[in-house]
Design a protein around this motif. Structure first.
Motif, PDB file in Angstrom:
ATOM      1  N   ALA A   5       0.971  -1.211   0.029  1.00 54.46           N
ATOM      2  CA  ALA A   5       0.108  -0.125   0.140  1.00 54.46           C
ATOM      3  C   ALA A   5       0.824   1.083  -0.151  1.00 54.46           C
ATOM      4  O   ALA A   5       0.879   2.061   0.986  1.00 54.46           O
ATOM      5  CB  ALA A   5      -0.995   0.129   1.102  1.00 54.46           C
ATOM      6  N   GLY A   7       3.190   4.334  -2.634  1.00 52.48           N
ATOM      7  CA  GLY A   7       3.405   5.009  -4.085  1.00 52.48           C
ATOM      8  C   GLY A   7       4.842   5.083  -4.060  1.00 52.48           C
ATOM      9  O   GLY A   7       5.420   5.686  -5.076  1.00 52.48           O
ATOM     10  N   ARG A  11      10.221   1.894  -1.737  1.00 54.73           N
ATOM     11  CA  ARG A  11       9.798   0.735  -1.314  1.00 54.73           C
ATOM     12  C   ARG A  11       9.352  -0.441  -2.163  1.00 54.73           C
ATOM     13  O   ARG A  11       9.902  -1.571  -1.951  1.00 54.73           O
ATOM     14  CB  ARG A  11       8.535   1.241  -0.561  1.00 54.73           C
ATOM     15  CG  ARG A  11       8.654   2.002   0.773  1.00 54.73           C
ATOM     16  CD  ARG A  11       7.605   2.179   1.683  1.00 54.73           C
ATOM     17  NE  ARG A  11       7.948   3.429   2.708  1.00 54.73           N
ATOM     18  CZ  ARG A  11       7.497   4.379   3.015  1.00 54.73           C
ATOM     19  NH1 ARG A  11       6.344   4.814   2.255  1.00 54.73           N
ATOM     20  NH2 ARG A  11       7.822   4.949   4.054  1.00 54.73           N
ATOM     21  N   PRO A  27      -2.015   4.336  -1.363  1.00 51.87           N
ATOM     22  CA  PRO A  27      -3.289   4.477  -0.431  1.00 51.87           C
ATOM     23  C   PRO A  27      -3.835   5.843  -0.830  1.00 51.87           C
ATOM     24  O   PRO A  27      -3.051   7.008  -0.883  1.00 51.87           O
ATOM     25  CB  PRO A  27      -2.645   4.452   0.927  1.00 51.87           C
ATOM     26  CG  PRO A  27      -1.332   4.893   0.919  1.00 51.87           C
ATOM     27  CD  PRO A  27      -0.728   4.257  -0.708  1.00 51.87           C
ATOM     28  N   GLU A  31      -2.865  12.027   4.920  1.00 52.00           N
ATOM     29  CA  GLU A  31      -1.692  11.762   5.797  1.00 52.00           C
ATOM     30  C   GLU A  31      -1.664  12.876   6.918  1.00 52.00           C
ATOM     31  O   GLU A  31      -1.358  12.856   7.903  1.00 52.00           O
ATOM     32  CB  GLU A  31      -0.572  11.394   5.183  1.00 52.00           C
ATOM     33  CG  GLU A  31      -0.377  10.141   4.463  1.00 52.00           C
ATOM     34  CD  GLU A  31       1.029   9.921   3.937  1.00 52.00           C
ATOM     35  OE1 GLU A  31       1.162   9.299   2.771  1.00 52.00           O
ATOM     36  OE2 GLU A  31       2.046  10.027   4.687  1.00 52.00           O
ATOM     37  N   SER A  70       3.558   1.331   5.123  1.00 51.54           N
ATOM     38  CA  SER A  70       4.834   1.669   5.761  1.00 51.54           C
ATOM     39  C   SER A  70       4.790   3.261   5.634  1.00 51.54           C
ATOM     40  O   SER A  70       3.987   3.836   4.702  1.00 51.54           O
ATOM     41  CB  SER A  70       5.913   1.253   4.962  1.00 51.54           C
ATOM     42  OG  SER A  70       7.116   1.505   5.677  1.00 51.54           O
ATOM     43  N   SER A  72       7.505   6.980   6.822  1.00 52.15           N
ATOM     44  CA  SER A  72       8.641   7.341   7.372  1.00 52.15           C
ATOM     45  C   SER A  72       8.575   8.788   7.866  1.00 52.15           C
ATOM     46  O   SER A  72       7.925   9.448   7.237  1.00 52.15           O
ATOM     47  CB  SER A  72      10.040   7.171   6.430  1.00 52.15           C
ATOM     48  OG  SER A  72      10.217   5.798   6.079  1.00 52.15           O
ATOM     49  N   LYS A  83       8.160  15.382   3.865  1.00 53.48           N
ATOM     50  CA  LYS A  83       8.830  15.785   2.580  1.00 53.48           C
ATOM     51  C   LYS A  83       8.726  16.993   2.141  1.00 53.48           C
ATOM     52  O   LYS A  83       7.875  17.732   2.506  1.00 53.48           O
ATOM     53  CB  LYS A  83       8.110  14.732   1.543  1.00 53.48           C
ATOM     54  CG  LYS A  83       8.265  13.255   1.754  1.00 53.48           C
ATOM     55  CD  LYS A  83       7.744  12.389   0.573  1.00 53.48           C
ATOM     56  CE  LYS A  83       6.064  12.665   0.586  1.00 53.48           C
ATOM     57  NZ  LYS A  83       5.147  11.749   1.222  1.00 53.48           N
ATOM     58  N   LEU A 104      15.555   9.265  11.732  1.00 53.67           N
ATOM     59  CA  LEU A 104      14.642   8.737  10.781  1.00 53.67           C
ATOM     60  C   LEU A 104      13.834   7.469  11.143  1.00 53.67           C
ATOM     61  O   LEU A 104      14.631   6.399  11.269  1.00 53.67           O
ATOM     62  CB  LEU A 104      15.350   8.524   9.367  1.00 53.67           C
ATOM     63  CG  LEU A 104      14.386   8.566   8.149  1.00 53.67           C
ATOM     64  CD1 LEU A 104      15.260   8.936   6.981  1.00 53.67           C
ATOM     65  CD2 LEU A 104      13.887   7.365   7.933  1.00 53.67           C
ATOM     66  N   CYS A 150      11.301  12.805  -0.713  1.00 47.87           N
ATOM     67  CA  CYS A 150      11.948  11.824   0.217  1.00 47.87           C
ATOM     68  C   CYS A 150      11.888  12.690   1.505  1.00 47.87           C
ATOM     69  O   CYS A 150      12.464  13.920   1.584  1.00 47.87           O
ATOM     70  CB  CYS A 150      13.371  11.745  -0.002  1.00 47.87           C
ATOM     71  SG  CYS A 150      13.879  10.783  -1.507  1.00 47.87           S
ATOM     72  N   PHE A 154      16.779  13.807   1.263  1.00 49.23           N
ATOM     73  CA  PHE A 154      18.067  13.192   0.792  1.00 49.23           C
ATOM     74  C   PHE A 154      17.784  11.748   0.467  1.00 49.23           C
ATOM     75  O   PHE A 154      16.629  11.386   0.779  1.00 49.23           O
ATOM     76  CB  PHE A 154      19.311  13.123   1.863  1.00 49.23           C
ATOM     77  CG  PHE A 154      18.803  12.437   2.946  1.00 49.23           C
ATOM     78  CD1 PHE A 154      18.207  12.657   4.157  1.00 49.23           C
ATOM     79  CD2 PHE A 154      18.987  10.933   2.904  1.00 49.23           C
ATOM     80  CE1 PHE A 154      17.787  11.896   5.106  1.00 49.23           C
ATOM     81  CE2 PHE A 154      18.880  10.142   3.919  1.00 49.23           C
ATOM     82  CZ  PHE A 154      18.137  10.497   4.890  1.00 49.23           C
ATOM     83  N   ILE A 174      16.421   3.532   6.690  1.00 47.60           N
ATOM     84  CA  ILE A 174      16.768   4.921   6.050  1.00 47.60           C
ATOM     85  C   ILE A 174      15.835   4.927   4.511  1.00 47.60           C
ATOM     86  O   ILE A 174      15.524   5.925   4.233  1.00 47.60           O
ATOM     87  CB  ILE A 174      18.281   4.995   5.921  1.00 47.60           C
ATOM     88  CG1 ILE A 174      19.060   5.083   7.476  1.00 47.60           C
ATOM     89  CG2 ILE A 174      18.537   6.568   5.197  1.00 47.60           C
ATOM     90  CD1 ILE A 174      20.435   5.147   7.366  1.00 47.60           C
TER      91      ILE A 174
HETATM   92  N1  GTP Z   1      15.179   6.891  -2.415  1.00 50.50           N
HETATM   93  C1  GTP Z   1      15.257   7.035  -1.039  1.00 50.50           C
HETATM   94  N2  GTP Z   1      13.896   7.397  -0.740  1.00 50.50           N
HETATM   95  C2  GTP Z   1      13.895   7.813   0.602  1.00 50.50           C
HETATM   96  C3  GTP Z   1      14.979   7.934   1.421  1.00 50.50           C
HETATM   97  N3  GTP Z   1      14.683   8.130   2.667  1.00 50.50           N
HETATM   98  C4  GTP Z   1      13.136   8.407   2.716  1.00 50.50           C
HETATM   99  N4  GTP Z   1      12.854   8.222   1.476  1.00 50.50           N
HETATM  100  C5  GTP Z   1      11.394   8.099   1.122  1.00 50.50           C
HETATM  101  O1  GTP Z   1      10.903   9.048   1.689  1.00 50.50           O
HETATM  102  C6  GTP Z   1       9.629   8.747   1.735  1.00 50.50           C
HETATM  103  C7  GTP Z   1       8.740   9.050   3.105  1.00 50.50           C
HETATM  104  O2  GTP Z   1       7.617   9.585   2.661  1.00 50.50           O
HETATM  105  P1  GTP Z   1       6.182   8.702   3.345  1.00 50.50           P
HETATM  106  O3  GTP Z   1       4.925   9.488   3.399  1.00 50.50           O
HETATM  107  O4  GTP Z   1       6.480   7.716   4.182  1.00 50.50           O
HETATM  108  O5  GTP Z   1       5.872   7.633   1.711  1.00 50.50           O
HETATM  109  P2  GTP Z   1       5.424   8.279   0.402  1.00 50.50           P
HETATM  110  O6  GTP Z   1       6.709   8.430  -0.329  1.00 50.50           O
HETATM  111  O7  GTP Z   1       4.344   9.160   0.540  1.00 50.50           O
HETATM  112  O8  GTP Z   1       4.517   6.909  -0.062  1.00 50.50           O
HETATM  113  P3  GTP Z   1       3.399   6.199   0.534  1.00 50.50           P
HETATM  114  O9  GTP Z   1       3.976   4.863   1.195  1.00 50.50           O
HETATM  115  O10 GTP Z   1       2.580   6.040  -0.649  1.00 50.50           O
HETATM  116  O11 GTP Z   1       2.782   7.130   1.733  1.00 50.50           O
HETATM  117  C8  GTP Z   1       9.172   7.389   1.248  1.00 50.50           C
HETATM  118  O12 GTP Z   1       8.816   7.178  -0.114  1.00 50.50           O
HETATM  119  C9  GTP Z   1      10.532   7.143   1.301  1.00 50.50           C
HETATM  120  O13 GTP Z   1      11.019   5.671   0.652  1.00 50.50           O
HETATM  121  C10 GTP Z   1      16.357   7.798   0.777  1.00 50.50           C
HETATM  122  O14 GTP Z   1      17.530   7.785   1.520  1.00 50.50           O
HETATM  123  N5  GTP Z   1      16.275   7.313  -0.590  1.00 50.50           N
END
Ligand code: GTP
Length: 194
Positions: A5, A7, A11, A27, A31, A70, A72, A83, A104, A150, A154, A174
């Motif tokens: 779940a 984007g 991941r 999803p 958020e 998941s 972060s 982000k 993190l 991210c 970074f 991370i």
């Molecule tokens: N490529 C990369 N991505 C990172 C790193 N650190 C954090 N991220 C990304 O930062 C994003 C954290 O935002 P979230 O809100 O958890 O996830 P999202 O990208 O919005 O995706 P969803 O799971 O659909 O909510 C995730 O996509 C993580 O994979 C890194 O060092 N490298």
């Protein structure tokens, strides 16, 4: 069937590289609204709640699947950072992070038949070195807009590694998901060979 779940490209890449067969469904979740309702909660609890909510949001339409969510988030001296919404926001984040320790937090949750059957949160600590304005500007010339997706502004697997003097924690945490505990849970759920 395993449904991710999310984007998040990071991941998806982690699971694919690990040889896990899955379908990714982003999803549809507000958020920020959920985070607002968790004001004051500890960062691991916030990340877990978001991971569960993402999995539940997708599981509603996937009755026979095992759904993995998941999340972060970054905390620096008690302040949470999402982000970066713009290059200017990324610049402000990085200036603030300079010389400080970044936490993190990455969490994951599994939902089956509408119930959370597993959850896990992990934290990595990254020591950001003193960053000059010139370095930040040069870094963003190369990394914006890629790092817009991210937390922490970074990509550790890219030039983002130049931000740190030291890193303490699991590489996958991370990248955005505690992959090793996730793989263990998938084995326990009988969807990966033990
Ligand atoms: N490529 C990369 N991505 C990172 C790193 N650190 C954090 N991220 C990304 O930062 C994003 C954290 O935002 P979230 O809100 O958890 O996830 P999202 O990208 O919005 O995706 P969803 O799971 O659909 O909510 C995730 O996509 C993580 O994979 C890194 O060092 N490298």
């Amino acid at each position: 069937m395993i449904v991710l779940a999310s984007g998040s490209a990071s991941r998806r890449a982690m699971l694919k590289a690990a040889g896990v067969a899955f379908t990714a469904i982003p999803p549809a979740l507000d958020e920020r609204a959920l985070e607002a309702s968790l004001e004051g909660a500890a960062p691991p609890a916030v990340a877990l709640a978001l991971a569960e909510a993402k999995a539940q949001a997708v599981a509603a339409g996937q009755p026979d699947a095992l759904v993995l969510g998941s999340d972060s988030l970054v905390v620096v001296e008690g302040q949470r950072f999402d982000k970066p919404a713009s290059r200017q926001a990324a610049e402000a984040h990085l200036s603030h992070f300079s010389g400080r320790t970044m936490e993190l937090h990455s969490a994951a949750a599994l939902v089956r038949d509408g119930a959370v059957v597993w959850r896990h949160a992990a934290v990595a600590r990254l020591q950001v070195r003193p960053l000059t304005d010139a370095f930040i500007d040069h870094y963003l010339d190369r990394e914006w807009p890629a790092i817009g997706g991210c937390v922490g502004a970074f990509r550790i697997e890219g030039p983002g590694v130049q931000l740190f003097d030291s890193v303490d924690g699991d590489h996958f945490t991370i990248l955005g998901m505690p992959l090793l505990p996730v793989l263990g849970a998938l084995r326990d759920q009988g969807v990966l060979p033990a």
